[in-house]
Design an enzyme around this catalytic site. Structure first.
Site, PDB file in Angstrom:
ATOM      1  N   GLU A 116       1.548  -0.075  10.075  1.00 59.24           N
ATOM      2  CA  GLU A 116       0.101  -0.333  10.038  1.00 59.24           C
ATOM      3  C   GLU A 116      -0.670   0.839  10.637  1.00 59.24           C
ATOM      4  OE1 GLU A 116      -1.621  -4.168  10.493  1.00 59.24           O
ATOM      5  OE2 GLU A 116       0.180  -5.132   9.754  1.00 59.24           O
ATOM      6  N   GLY A 117      -0.212   2.026  10.276  1.00 60.84           N
ATOM      7  CA  GLY A 117      -0.823   3.252  10.776  1.00 60.84           C
ATOM      8  C   GLY A 117      -0.054   3.755  11.978  1.00 60.84           C
ATOM      9  N   GLY A 130      21.108  -1.730  32.826  1.00 64.79           N
ATOM     10  CA  GLY A 130      22.196  -0.765  32.875  1.00 64.79           C
ATOM     11  C   GLY A 130      23.121  -0.892  31.670  1.00 64.79           C
ATOM     12  N   GLY A 131      24.414  -0.808  31.914  1.00 66.58           N
ATOM     13  CA  GLY A 131      25.398  -0.886  30.834  1.00 66.58           C
ATOM     14  C   GLY A 131      25.285  -2.176  30.044  1.00 66.58           C
ATOM     15  N   LEU A 159       0.831  -1.202   0.000  1.00 66.10           N
ATOM     16  CA  LEU A 159       0.000   0.000   0.000  1.00 66.10           C
ATOM     17  C   LEU A 159       0.873   1.263   0.000  1.00 66.10           C
ATOM     18  CD1 LEU A 159      -2.679   1.582   0.415  1.00 66.10           C
ATOM     19  CD2 LEU A 159      -2.480   1.127   2.858  1.00 66.10           C
ATOM     20  N   ARG A 204      21.804  -9.968  39.373  1.00 70.25           N
ATOM     21  CA  ARG A 204      22.797  -8.894  39.420  1.00 70.25           C
ATOM     22  C   ARG A 204      22.963  -8.392  40.859  1.00 70.25           C
ATOM     23  NH1 ARG A 204      27.223  -6.368  37.329  1.00 70.25           N
ATOM     24  NH2 ARG A 204      27.054  -4.100  37.437  1.00 70.25           N
ATOM     25  N   GLY A 216       1.945   7.817   2.867  1.00 73.15           N
ATOM     26  CA  GLY A 216       2.100   7.017   4.081  1.00 73.15           C
ATOM     27  C   GLY A 216       0.793   7.027   4.827  1.00 73.15           C
ATOM     28  N   SER A 217       0.703   7.942   5.797  1.00 74.54           N
ATOM     29  CA  SER A 217      -0.553   8.073   6.541  1.00 74.54           C
ATOM     30  C   SER A 217      -1.691   8.512   5.619  1.00 74.54           C
ATOM     31  CB  SER A 217      -0.385   9.092   7.672  1.00 74.54           C
ATOM     32  OG  SER A 217       0.535   8.608   8.619  1.00 74.54           O
TER      33      SER A 217
END
Lengths: 259, 387
Positions: free
Chosen positions: B363-364, B339-340, B124, B267, B130-131
């Site tokens: 899809e929108g 975190g990291g 499409l 952790r 687009g929109s």
């Protein structure tokens, strides 16, 4: 081509625990699954069936609950399941099991090939495949990692060894046991699972297969377990840390200390 | 939360979960890195009959619907949403045929889509449309017993790998949005080609390409419904597939949450697992609550889509909007919990965060979803006041 696959219901090895007092495997509260090695046997039989237009029968000996693993086999694509079940079979060692399975195979029509997993994850004996072949007086090869070629009355297989593999030709009907290197078992599809739910699994008893009750179950089992125990662990591993160079120095110092 | 699935739905969910865990998760990072179309996984999904779940039985399916498809998409998305969208996009390409195809068209295409032998795609979007769907420039001109299509579709999921395309093209420019029509174009048709594979932020295993139509001649039997229905076909298709995007978002969010919870338990900082810190606990609690709320909304919308009730646009838009916004937030927070480590490619959450973003766009866009919801609200109110 008619292929028979022998499968066993075992306690899930990933949940396995041992009772320290009795030395026995704790079966309560542990899921029962199809012996993992048998999945490779099933997969190989299905590949042969698809390539050579055959049929596959899955055969299991066990309590009524073993019907579940036969249904799993139907879900994967085998045509029929047969359960050997009854009080006479209970307590069988590998000798009595092989005898009973052999009689069941003889009840089936024109079997060309019997495939077993290399061993069961609970007993770990790896004896039933060869025992079955002996009872049927047919050739067998254990630890097959590849079927190179198969035709009406013979096949060529590769047998896994410690150092490589052997190429063996054998005449059919025959028995082979397979290792996990042979294939990657399929995940059953939804249609197979739905078929399995409806599948009727016939249960055969000792009388039906014409077995001598003295050779079945506990009575037919000369194996006596003397004692089971958990091995005690000696020593402890030690991780060396640091760069490869530092580790080499550490290792050398430790070894030198021992000399 | 307990959703009281039927035995069959439970079976579908467990099977999809098993494939996700055993076959998708181990290769997810590699597929992302190599940007490789997951053909091997597509064939596993096909063999597992998962392309059949939402297809009616008369066309080789198992008779489920949007809800069953959502269950599969959610489970696959926990492991890799690039894989999940490749699976789901075949549904996006097939729903127009199911909804508007003639008996002959359904019999011709649906069995292969149900078996997974052929993938479908929906074309499409264009560079300038687009929109604003009414801005499409691709044309279809009737010529005897054929239509001749010209134009370029952009960012088409599964393009190049799919074999069955539903293409929206303008048949009567003077009629604006009511002047477009939907056509089935098969791969291999002369004049149909594909652009290079796009480089994307996330869902990198999935393939996204241009669909190029140059004097692409197709028989008039390939028209879906009748001329002028193109826009309606697209909107009704999205009503059926937006809950699926919601399910994708829920799956990604749940996957990220699972990683975050496990990480928080393991952790250790300041001599205790970080899951014992309230700052982390509250984040996890919010992530879980939002994900569950999104799931409940997605499941409700999916069930509505299958129920045959009249207008489901608002519910489908709400499910897509809410779940995708939740997904973005939850994945960003999952990276924060790790975190990291979360920022590193060795852990799966940075990929999930990258994958999440597209669910707010395709899809929108979520702005379009809000427009749809608002429009429906106003319409409903107007209808009530008229009574």
């Amino acid at each position: 081509m008619h292929i028979v696959v022998c499968i066993k219901q075992v306690p899930d090895p990933s949940q396995a625990r041992i009772d320290r007092e009795t030395g026995l495997v704790i079966r309560e509260g542990v899921d029962k699954i199809i012996n993992p090695y048998d999945l490779y046997a099933l997969e190989e039989s299905l590949r042969l069936k698809e390539a050579h237009d055959g049929q596959v029968t899955a055969l299991s000996m066990g309590p009524p609950s073993a019907e579940d693993v036969l249904k799993d086999a139907v879900a994967m694509g085998v045509d029929h399941g047969v359960l050997l079940s009854g009080r006479d079979f209970a307590g069988a060692d590998t000798l009595a099991t092989s005898y009973a399975l052999a009689l069941a195979v003889q009840k089936l029509e024109s079997v060309d090939l019997i495939i077993c997993g290399k061993q069961a994850a609970d007993g770990d004996t790896a004896q039933v495949g060869p025992g079955l072949a002996a009872n049927l007086d047919r050739p067998h090869v254990t630890e097959v990692r590849k079927i190179r070629h198969i035709e009406e009355d013979k096949m060529v297989v590769e047998r896994l060894t410690d150092t490589g593999y052997e190429v063996i030709r054998l005449s059919l009907p025959a028995v082979i046991t397979v290792v996990k290197e042979i294939n990657e078992p399929r995940i059953p599809g939804l249609r197979g699972m739905m078929r399995a739910k409806k599948a009727q699994i016939p249960a055969w008893d000792a009388e039906y297969i014409g077995a001598d009750p003295q050779r079945l179950g506990l009575k037919g089992s000369p194996t006596r377990v003397w004692r089971t125990f958990e091995p005690t662990r000696h020593g402890q591993g030690e991780m060396l840390r640091g760069t490869a160079g530092e580790q080499a120095v550490l290792l050398w110092e430790k070894l030198r200390g021992r000399l | 939360m307990e959703y009281f699935l039927t035995e069959e739905q439970q079976m579908i969910k467990e099977l999809a979960a098993r494939i996700a865990e055993e076959r998708v998760k181990p290769v997810a990072a590699e597929l992302d890195e190599k940007e490789e179309f997951p053909w091997e996984i597509m064939s596993i999904l096909a063999e597992a009959d998962l392309f059949r779940v939402w297809v009616p039985e008369e066309y080789g399916g198992l008779g489920g619907g949007v809800f069953e498809q959502a269950l599969v998409v959610e489970e696959l998305s926990k492991a890799c949403s690039g894989v999940a969208v490749s699976y789901a996009a075949s549904g996006l390409g097939a729903f127009p045929i199911l909804l508007y195809g003639s008996e002959e068209q359904k019999n011709r295409y649906m069995p292969d889509i149900a078996s997974g032998k052929r993938l479908a795609a929906f074309a499409l979007t264009e560079a300038d449309a687009g929109s604003d769907v009414s801005a499409i420039a691709t044309t279809a001109v009737k010529d005897g017993d054929d239509y001749v299509l010209n134009g370029t579709k952009q960012w088409i999921t599964n393009a190049g790998d799919a074999e069955i395309y539903v293409v929206i093209a303008v048949t009567d420019k003077s009629k604006g949005a009511r002047g477009s029509s939907a056509f089935i174009v098969e791969k291999g048709t002369p004049g149909l080609s594909f652009g290079k594979k796009e480089k994307k932020l996330g869902i990198r295993a999935s393939s996204t390409r241009e669909v190029i139509l140059e004097n692409c001649r197709i028989p008039k039997e390939n028209l879906l419904g009748r001329e002028g229905l193109g826009f309606v076909v697209a909107m009704k298709t999205f009503d059926k597939t937006r809950p699926g995007i919601g399910a994708q978002a829920v799956g990604i969010a749940q996957g990220a949450l699972d990683v975050a919870v496990n990480y928080a338990r393991e952790r250790v900082q300041f001599d205790q697992p970080i899951s014992s810190f309230q700052g982390v606990q509250f984040m996890l609690a919010d992530m879980a609550t939002q994900t569950e709320a999104a799931r409940a909304l997605v499941y409700s919308a999916a069930k509505m889509a299958d129920s045959g009730v009249g207008n489901i646009s608002k519910a489908a838009a709400m499910a897509k909007l809410f779940a995708s916004d939740v997904c973005m937030k939850v994945t960003v927070d999952a990276v924060q919990v790790l975190g990291g480590y979360g920022y590193m490619r060795e852990y799966p959450v940075e990929k999930m965060m990258r994958d999440a973003k597209i669910t707010q766009i395709y899809e929108g866009t979520n702005q379009i979803q809000r427009s749809i919801i608002a429009l429906e609200l106003v319409r409903e109110a107007a209808r009530k006041s008229r009574k």
